[in-house]
Scaffold this motif. Structure first.
Motif, mmCIF file in Angstrom:
data_model
loop_
_atom_site.group_PDB
_atom_site.id
_atom_site.type_symbol
_atom_site.label_atom_id
_atom_site.label_comp_id
_atom_site.label_asym_id
_atom_site.label_seq_id
_atom_site.Cartn_x
_atom_site.Cartn_y
_atom_site.Cartn_z
ATOM 1 N N ASN A 1 -10.594 -11.863 -0.535
ATOM 2 C CA ASN A 1 -11.636 -10.953 -0.060
ATOM 3 C C ASN A 1 -11.723 -11.111 1.463
ATOM 4 N N HIS A 2 -11.034 -10.210 2.166
ATOM 5 C CA HIS A 2 -10.955 -10.300 3.614
ATOM 6 C C HIS A 2 -10.903 -8.892 4.182
ATOM 7 N N PRO A 3 -11.536 -8.654 5.340
ATOM 8 C CA PRO A 3 -11.568 -7.284 5.883
ATOM 9 C C PRO A 3 -10.188 -6.762 6.282
ATOM 10 N N ASN A 4 -9.202 -7.646 6.441
ATOM 11 C CA ASN A 4 -7.874 -7.182 6.845
ATOM 12 C C ASN A 4 -6.868 -7.251 5.702
ATOM 13 N N ILE A 5 -7.381 -7.383 4.479
ATOM 14 C CA ILE A 5 -6.528 -7.375 3.285
ATOM 15 C C ILE A 5 -7.022 -6.282 2.340
ATOM 16 N N VAL A 6 -6.077 -5.487 1.841
ATOM 17 C CA VAL A 6 -6.435 -4.467 0.831
ATOM 18 C C VAL A 6 -6.808 -5.205 -0.444
ATOM 19 N N ASN B 1 -3.066 5.453 7.516
ATOM 20 C CA ASN B 1 -1.603 5.549 7.423
ATOM 21 C C ASN B 1 -1.003 4.157 7.581
ATOM 22 N N THR B 2 0.212 4.006 7.066
ATOM 23 C CA THR B 2 0.904 2.734 7.279
ATOM 24 C C THR B 2 1.399 2.669 8.726
ATOM 25 N N LEU B 3 1.570 1.445 9.207
ATOM 26 C CA LEU B 3 2.127 1.270 10.560
ATOM 27 C C LEU B 3 3.522 1.874 10.649
ATOM 28 N N LYS B 4 4.295 1.813 9.574
ATOM 29 C CA LYS B 4 5.635 2.395 9.559
ATOM 30 C C LYS B 4 5.562 3.890 9.852
ATOM 31 N N ASP B 5 4.599 4.586 9.194
ATOM 32 C CA ASP B 5 4.473 6.037 9.427
ATOM 33 C C ASP B 5 4.056 6.322 10.869
ATOM 34 N N ILE B 6 3.141 5.492 11.389
ATOM 35 C CA ILE B 6 2.678 5.705 12.776
ATOM 36 C C ILE B 6 3.839 5.536 13.758
ATOM 37 N N ILE B 7 4.666 4.489 13.558
ATOM 38 C CA ILE B 7 5.801 4.238 14.463
ATOM 39 C C ILE B 7 6.815 5.362 14.360
ATOM 40 N N ALA C 1 5.448 -1.219 6.584
ATOM 41 C CA ALA C 1 5.164 -0.284 5.481
ATOM 42 C C ALA C 1 4.108 -0.824 4.543
ATOM 43 N N ASN C 2 3.816 -2.124 4.604
ATOM 44 C CA ASN C 2 2.795 -2.747 3.766
ATOM 45 C C ASN C 2 1.508 -3.003 4.532
ATOM 46 N N THR C 3 1.409 -2.442 5.743
ATOM 47 C CA THR C 3 0.209 -2.645 6.553
ATOM 48 C C THR C 3 -0.408 -1.283 6.867
ATOM 49 N N MET C 4 -1.654 -1.105 6.424
ATOM 50 C CA MET C 4 -2.381 0.160 6.640
ATOM 51 C C MET C 4 -3.172 0.072 7.945
ATOM 52 N N TRP C 5 -3.296 1.229 8.620
ATOM 53 C CA TRP C 5 -4.146 1.358 9.803
ATOM 54 C C TRP C 5 -5.203 2.400 9.470
#
Length: 855
Positions: A654-659, A681-687, A725-729
């Motif tokens: 339970n953490h604000p930076n974990i889904v 969006n994922t960081l991959k999509d943003i890049i 791809a596993n990190t959401m923004w």
């Protein structure tokens, strides 16, 4: 008759007188020349000639008479003044008519009576003359009185008057004419004529008085001779030394047992004559005799140090060494024995002072020169001269001893060759390895039966395929993988290595990795005899992985090349049956859109472990992301059990930076994971859409990712698949990492599914080769993700990606992006270290550096 005889005698007398006149004239002239013209070269030459003649002639007369005596007498007053005139007068008398004969004392008429009468008259005249002389002397003219006395033949009175007038020299001359020689000498001395006094004393054999007179005259060489005749050797030596005749001084000092003074004089002779002895064997022998004598004299005088110095200084090394040894100076003795070319005694002395190595080195050279190489080698070994010892042992084929010496010297290559010749394969191998000759080392270990070490050395030698095969034959699978993965894509053996890796991964049921390696082995070429085995193996992996279409295609190509190859025909038949059954099977089930707890509202995406739906949680009335897992998960009960356990563990994060994971279970016959729905969006999509991220943005995102990883790692949970791809923004500018724990579940179940878990772009080296991973593996993947954010690309994008992660240094982020701050570049570089021990050891370390980074 009488007249004839008298005439003959008179002629002989005249001849003798003439000869005496010539000799006196020559002697007088020579004395004057020596006294006043000695600086003239002609006179010097004359003196050398006279000395040479005297050296030959005098021994015939007397052994005690020396050239110096004669020359001193000739140059002394009054002789240097009297001899030449006397000679001329004598010569004149001999040449006068009638002169030089002998007559009877008589008057002019020859009558004896006339002579007697004359004598009486002379006495009366002398009496009157004496009275007159007394009267003159009384008036204060003693010199005039003396002259009067001489004129009338009163020599004693004349001498007395000369003494009264202090005319000592005239008095001396009178006493000399009277043959009163000692008185004459005393008066000459008193008159300041010590040379004349010395000569007269010498004629009278008053040697000590003569010597003292010559000392006063400064004629020290003659004085020394006189002292010698007087038996006063000490005074003789002193005079010889003062007039710079050190050799004669030394002899005199020896006679009076003044050993130290004699030694000093001899040392002076040695110094003066040393140069002339060079190149002349006889003179050198004489010179060394003097050196030894000087040393002996110093020793007898108790000056051992001076004795040692003079012997050593002038080349008498062996006597010097013996003296040093006698004095207890063994180290000095050893050095001197060496100088004297007596190595055996030098070595003995060095041993005595505890310099065993030096002694051994000397003996080694001695034995080598004498043609005894083995004993020389033994001594070199004692001396620590390992290379020389090794060379000599090798020359006599003592290879074992040569090897030991070369090894101690540090020449591992030579040591290895010698150990090999001696049959000691283990030590030969160890030295070959030490010298970097890994192939030869491997060969030695092979002969010794140590296949593990053989494989390790082949690996170091770059023969990675051979190393891998050896490891595999011995059951060392991990080592085999490590060796085979070092074979680069441009290597001639790459296909064989890839094929072998493929079989290993197949046997370990790591089908995705096996497929990747076998594809590299087969490449895009046609199936033929060269790659038939790899193609068959790839087909079996496709079959085991449930990729029936690919399996059928490859089996058919294998049969086309070799119809009887292995059990290809049977496998092809089974694969075709499975492919047909798969085609007839219904599509995978999905949760209901109208019933159950989760109601599907749409598809969010497709990933490595299934489809992600947007759904409504009817129980808690919230929107969730529902990940539906593949049907094949049911085929592995253990994997299914582990999946549910890991899902529950992830749900505890339970953490604000974990889904957040809400739930996991089964609905409508399918397994799912219900997660927090993130609007973003994922960081991959943003890049992909915007390119690289600015440094401040990177720090903002990476800091939040570090917060999430630090929190999870403290809960003992490793993500195993950190990537952009596993990190959401999110829209409220938060980074959230998803799929915690799922990577491990994928690892456990992927051998039972047709789904390949993720991609190798972010894998750590230890993960790429299937080793145990911990939180530092996540930090490597984080480094790849930050690299991607900073540059817009990945460190490795083509080729054998697992190989690159394990072996190839990553490119510098600053080379791709020069504006990147140094602190960020350094952080990326440390995260991407191959060895986990060289990386950051926790996410909080990275977080601290990011917060302190100057941007």
């Amino acid at each position: 008759m009488r007249g004839t005889t008298v005439g003959a005698l008179r002629g002989i007398g005249k001849t003798l007188v003439a000869i005496v006149g010539v000799l006196l004239t020559c002697a007088g002239a020579t004395g004057l020349a020596f006294a006043y013209f000695l600086d003239s070269p002609a006179v010097l030459a004359l003196r050398d000639g006279v000395v040479a003649i005297l050296q030959r002639a005098l021994p015939l007369v007397s052994h005690n008479l020396m050239p110096g005596h004669v020359i001193g007498w000739l140059t002394a007053a009054p002789w240097r003044f009297l001899l030449a005139p006397a000679g001329i007068v004598t010569l004149g008398v001999a040449l006068l008519p009638g002169g030089g004969g002998f007559s009877v004392a008589a008057g002019d008429d020859g009558d004896p009576r006339s002579a007697g009468k004359a004598t009486r008259e002379d006495k009366r005249g002398q009496k009157k003359g004496r009275a007159e002389a007394a009267r003159i002397a009384k008036k204060g003219n003693p010199a005039e009185a003396a002259e009067l006395c001489i004129a009338i033949g009163l020599l004693d009175d004349a001498a007395r008057y000369f003494l009264a007038a202090e005319m000592y020299e005239r008095a001396a001359e009178i006493r000399h004419d009277q043959n009163r020689f000692v008185e004459s000498a005393e008066l000459y001395a008193k008159a300041g004529k010590p040379d004349s006094a010395g000569a007269i004393y010498a004629q009278q054999e008053k040697w000590d008085l003569s010597a003292e007179a010559y000392v006063v005259a400064g004629n020290l060489s003659v004085a020394a001779e006189m002292f010698e005749k007087a038996g006063n050797d000490r005074r003789a030596a002193q005079c010889y030394r003062k007039c710079d005749f050190p050799r004669y001084a030394a002899k005199a000092y020896i006679r009076c047992e003044e050993w130290l003074l004699a030694a000093e004089c001899l040392e002076q002779v040695i110094l003066e004559e040393g140069r002339g002895a060079q190149g002349d064997a006889q003179k050198h022998t004489e010179h060394m005799k003097l050196v030894r004598m000087a040393g002996n004299l110093y020793e007898r005088g108790g000056r051992m140090d001076r004795a040692l110095d003079v012997l050593a200084k002038h080349g008498a090394y062996l006597p010097a060494a013996e003296l040093a040894e006698k004095s207890g100076k063994l180290e000095r003795a050893a050095e001197l024995y060496l100088e004297g070319r007596d190595p055996a005694r030098a070595a003995k002395a060095f041993e005595a002072v505890g310099q065993g190595e030096r002694a051994a080195r000397i003996l080694a050279d001695l034995h080598r020169d004498r043609g005894n190489p083995e004993e020389a080698a033994r001594q070199f070994e004692r001396a620590g001269e390992w290379m020389e010892a090794g060379d000599l042992y090798r020359s006599v084929e003592r290879f074992d001893k040569a090897a030991e010496c070369y090894e101690r010297f540090g020449d591992a290559a030579l040591a290895a060759e010698m150990f090999a010749l001696a049959g000691n394969r283990e030590r030969a191998a160890a030295n070959y390895e030490r010298s970097g000759r890994y192939s030869e080392a491997a060969e030695m270990f092979a002969l010794a039966g140590d296949s593990a070490r053989e494989a390790d050395l082949l690996d170091k030698a770059g023969e990675n395929l051979r190393a891998g095969r050896l490891h595999l034959e011995a059951g060392r699978v991990e080592e085999a993988i490590g060796a085979l993965q070092k074979v680069g894509a441009d290597h001639a053996e790459f296909a064989s290595a890839a094929a072998l890796l493929g079989r290993i991964f197949r046997d370990r049921k790591q089908y995705p990795l096996a497929i990747a390696k076998l594809r590299e082995a087969v490449s895009q070429g046609e199936v033929d005899r060269s790659n038939l085995e790899a193609c068959f193996c790839l087909a079996t992996v496709y079959e085991a992985n449930g990729d029936w279409r690919e399996a059928v295609d490859l089996y058919e190509k294998v049969l086309a090349v070799d119809y009887t190859y292995e059990d290809t025909a049977d496998r092809l038949e089974r694969a075709r049956a499975q492919l047909a059954a798969q085609a007839a099977a219904p599509a995978p089930a999905a949760p209901s859109t109208t019933s159950g707890r989760y109601l599907i509202r749409g598809t969010l995406g497709r990933g490595g472990m299934g489809i992600v739906y947007k759904a409504d949680d009817t129980v808690l009335d919230r929107t969730v992301a529902l990940k539906v897992l593949p049907e094949s998960l049911k085929e592995s009960p253990q994997a299914l059990k582990n999946f549910l356990r890991e899902a529950k563990s992830a749900a505890q994060l339970n953490h604000p930076n974990i889904v957040t994971v809400y739930d996991a279970g089964e609905q409508d016959g399918v397994y799912y994971i219900a997660m927090e729905y993130v609007d973003g969006n994922t960081l991959k999509d943003i890049i992909k859409r915007r390119g690289k991220i600015a440094p401040r943005g990177i720090v903002h995102v990476a800091s939040q990712m570090c917060e999430a990883l630090a929190y999870a790692h403290e809960k003992k949970i490793v993500h195993r698949d950190v990537k952009t791809a596993n990190t959401m923004w999110t829209k409220d500018r938060k980074a959230k990492i998803m799929d915690f724990g799922l990577a491990k579940m994928i690892e456990e179940v992927r051998n039972h599914t047709t789904v390949v878990s993720g991609t190798p772009f972010y894998m750590s080296p230890e993960q790429a080769i299937g080793k145990h991973v911990d939180e530092r593996s996540d930090l490597y993947s984080l480094g790849v993700s930050v690299f991607e954010m900073a540059t817009g690309t990945l460190p490795f994008t083509e080729g054998n990606l697992p190989y690159h992660h394990v072996h190839t240094p990553p490119p510098s982020a600053r080379e791709l992006e020069p504006e990147l701050p140094e602190a960020l570049a350094a952080m990326i570089d440390r995260c991407l270290r191959k060895d986990p021990a060289e990386r950051y050891q926790s996410a909080r370390e990275i977080l601290a550096e990011l917060r302190a980074a100057p941007l």
